[in-house]
Write an enzyme that holds these catalytic residues in place. Structure first.
Site, PDB file in Angstrom:
ATOM      1  N   CYS A 102      37.545  24.204  29.867  1.00 31.12           N
ATOM      2  CA  CYS A 102      37.055  25.482  30.387  1.00 31.12           C
ATOM      3  C   CYS A 102      37.820  26.651  29.779  1.00 31.12           C
ATOM      4  O   CYS A 102      39.054  26.728  29.916  1.00 31.12           O
ATOM      5  CB  CYS A 102      37.206  25.494  31.913  1.00 31.12           C
ATOM      6  SG  CYS A 102      36.829  27.101  32.652  1.00 31.12           S
ATOM      7  N   GLU A 132      39.937  33.341  40.271  1.00 31.99           N
ATOM      8  CA  GLU A 132      39.507  34.290  39.250  1.00 31.99           C
ATOM      9  C   GLU A 132      40.545  34.297  38.120  1.00 31.99           C
ATOM     10  O   GLU A 132      41.681  34.755  38.298  1.00 31.99           O
ATOM     11  CB  GLU A 132      39.361  35.691  39.850  1.00 31.99           C
ATOM     12  CG  GLU A 132      39.169  36.808  38.848  1.00 31.99           C
ATOM     13  CD  GLU A 132      38.074  36.523  37.828  1.00 31.99           C
ATOM     14  OE1 GLU A 132      38.355  36.612  36.617  1.00 31.99           O
ATOM     15  OE2 GLU A 132      36.934  36.190  38.251  1.00 31.99           O
ATOM     16  N   SER A 133      40.150  33.792  36.964  1.00 33.35           N
ATOM     17  CA  SER A 133      41.111  33.577  35.886  1.00 33.35           C
ATOM     18  C   SER A 133      41.820  34.851  35.448  1.00 33.35           C
ATOM     19  O   SER A 133      43.017  34.831  35.152  1.00 33.35           O
ATOM     20  CB  SER A 133      40.421  32.935  34.682  1.00 33.35           C
ATOM     21  OG  SER A 133      39.445  33.804  34.115  1.00 33.35           O
ATOM     22  N   TYR A 177      27.510  32.210  27.106  1.00 38.79           N
ATOM     23  CA  TYR A 177      26.820  31.535  28.210  1.00 38.79           C
ATOM     24  C   TYR A 177      25.453  32.155  28.465  1.00 38.79           C
ATOM     25  O   TYR A 177      24.493  31.452  28.829  1.00 38.79           O
ATOM     26  CB  TYR A 177      27.674  31.584  29.476  1.00 38.79           C
ATOM     27  CG  TYR A 177      28.859  30.652  29.424  1.00 38.79           C
ATOM     28  CD1 TYR A 177      28.763  29.338  29.871  1.00 38.79           C
ATOM     29  CD2 TYR A 177      30.074  31.073  28.885  1.00 38.79           C
ATOM     30  CE1 TYR A 177      29.838  28.481  29.813  1.00 38.79           C
ATOM     31  CE2 TYR A 177      31.161  30.212  28.805  1.00 38.79           C
ATOM     32  CZ  TYR A 177      31.037  28.915  29.269  1.00 38.79           C
ATOM     33  OH  TYR A 177      32.106  28.058  29.195  1.00 38.79           O
TER      34      TYR A 177
END
Length: 345
Positions: free
Chosen positions: A52, A162-163, A212
């Protein structure tokens, strides 16, 4: 979009076929001023997939700062599995825990393939079998069970998923326990924050999420719009990098970590799988050397695992690749190990 039960990113499309990502639901920020979640050594745990790009941002910063002992991490299997295996009515597939070298290989969602990558571990905290279990333990309401997950071992709950916020916490909050050669590295310095934010504001929708939007589009018009915006943004990056070493002048910042994680997956995955085939990163000379520069930065290379990356994308989405065939690819990592010229800028 209509409300959903348990779902993955492929379900997040509008009526006209555009991919519309759901915002993260757990947004607590660890700080000395927080009533509950304060900085502590070995209190928090990071759950990631090495496939990811969002999760790997966090791992790269953890490595760069030398915080591996302060915030330990666990890697899940890259191939999505049925998260309620005993419930025929629940078709959700998502991240599963796996013990490499011990468990039998897993198949893709449609029953094809055999995948047993190295580096995966069982959950060391509550014995979860799936990332979904962590969310359900934390009273999640959104029902999209993504990584990264920053977990509080003291209260057994999710703090943040939340990255971008986890990256900033790792950059600033745990410095007293940082032990790496870059322990004082500030990826979000005060003097550059306005420029970093402005850079993130066009790279995220155009490139990070843009791939994406191409790959998960469900109409030709949605794809055409997304792929046009993607390559306009990539061309803009190439022009920028022709003049300076990093995205924000000559200083490595979070903007570079965020972009790197998309670019390193591009030629091996997104060109083929997400139909982003107008140009490769290899066709952009400045971006290609920039990618080599970042890959060769200690801590970032260790957060880049092409086996997990390719296994996840090509084996997890039955609707996109039913037989879970993994293309051989151009061996991007071998190219990234070659010398670069970025230090001359």
């Amino acid at each position: 979009m209509a409300s959903k039960g348990a779902h993955d990113a492929l379900a997040e499309t509008s009526n006209d076929g555009k991919f519309v990502r759901t915002a993260s639901g757990f947004r607590e920020i660890i700080s000395k001023d927080h009533a509950e979640f304060k900085p502590e050594f070995d209190r928090y745990h990071l759950y990631i997939s090495l496939a990811c790009p969002w999760a790997n941002r966090c791992l790269a910063v953890l490595n760069l700062k030398g915080l591996q002992d302060c915030v330990k991490h666990t890697v899940v299997h890259p191939t999505w599995q049925k998260t309620k295996p005993d419930d025929a009515a629940d078709s959700h597939h998502g991240w599963a825990f796996f013990q490499s070298g011990v468990q039998a290989p897993l198949k893709g969602p449609s029953g094809y393939g055999s995948f047993a990558p190295s580096g995966c571990e069982p959950d060391p905290n509550i014995g979860a079998k799936f990332i979904r279990d962590l969310y359900e333990r934390s009273n999640d309401q959104l029902k999209k069970y993504s990584v990264p997950v920053l977990w509080d071992k003291k209260t057994n709950t999710i703090v943040n998923n939340e990255s971008s916020e986890i990256v900033r916490m790792f950059t600033q909050v745990f410095d007293e326990w940082a032990t790496g050669p870059n322990k004082n590295l500030d990826l979000y310095p005060t003097a550059l924050r306005t420029e970093i934010d402005a850079t993130n504001d066009w790279i995220y929708p155009g490139i990070n999420d843009g791939v994406y939007k191409c790959g998960f589009a469900k109409s030709q018009s949605a794809y055409d719009e997304a792929v046009t915006a993607l390559f306009e943004s990539l061309d803009r990056v190439e022009e920028l990098l022709s003049k300076q070493r990093y995205l924000v002048g000559n200083t490595l910042t979070e903007a570079d970590i965020r972009l790197y994680m998309t670019l390193v997956r591009f030629d091996e995955v997104y060109v083929v799988y997400f139909k982003c085939n107008v140009r490769r990163i290899a066709d952009y000379p400045h971006m290609r050397n920039y990618l080599r520069d970042l890959y060769q930065t200690p801590g970032i290379r260790e957060a880049t695992n092409m086996e997990h990356i390719k296994t996840h994308y090509y084996t997890s989405h039955a609707v996109l690749n039913a037989y879970a065939i993994v293309p051989r690819g151009p061996d991007v990592l071998a190219d990234l190990a070659l010398p670069h010229n970025r230090a001359t800028l």
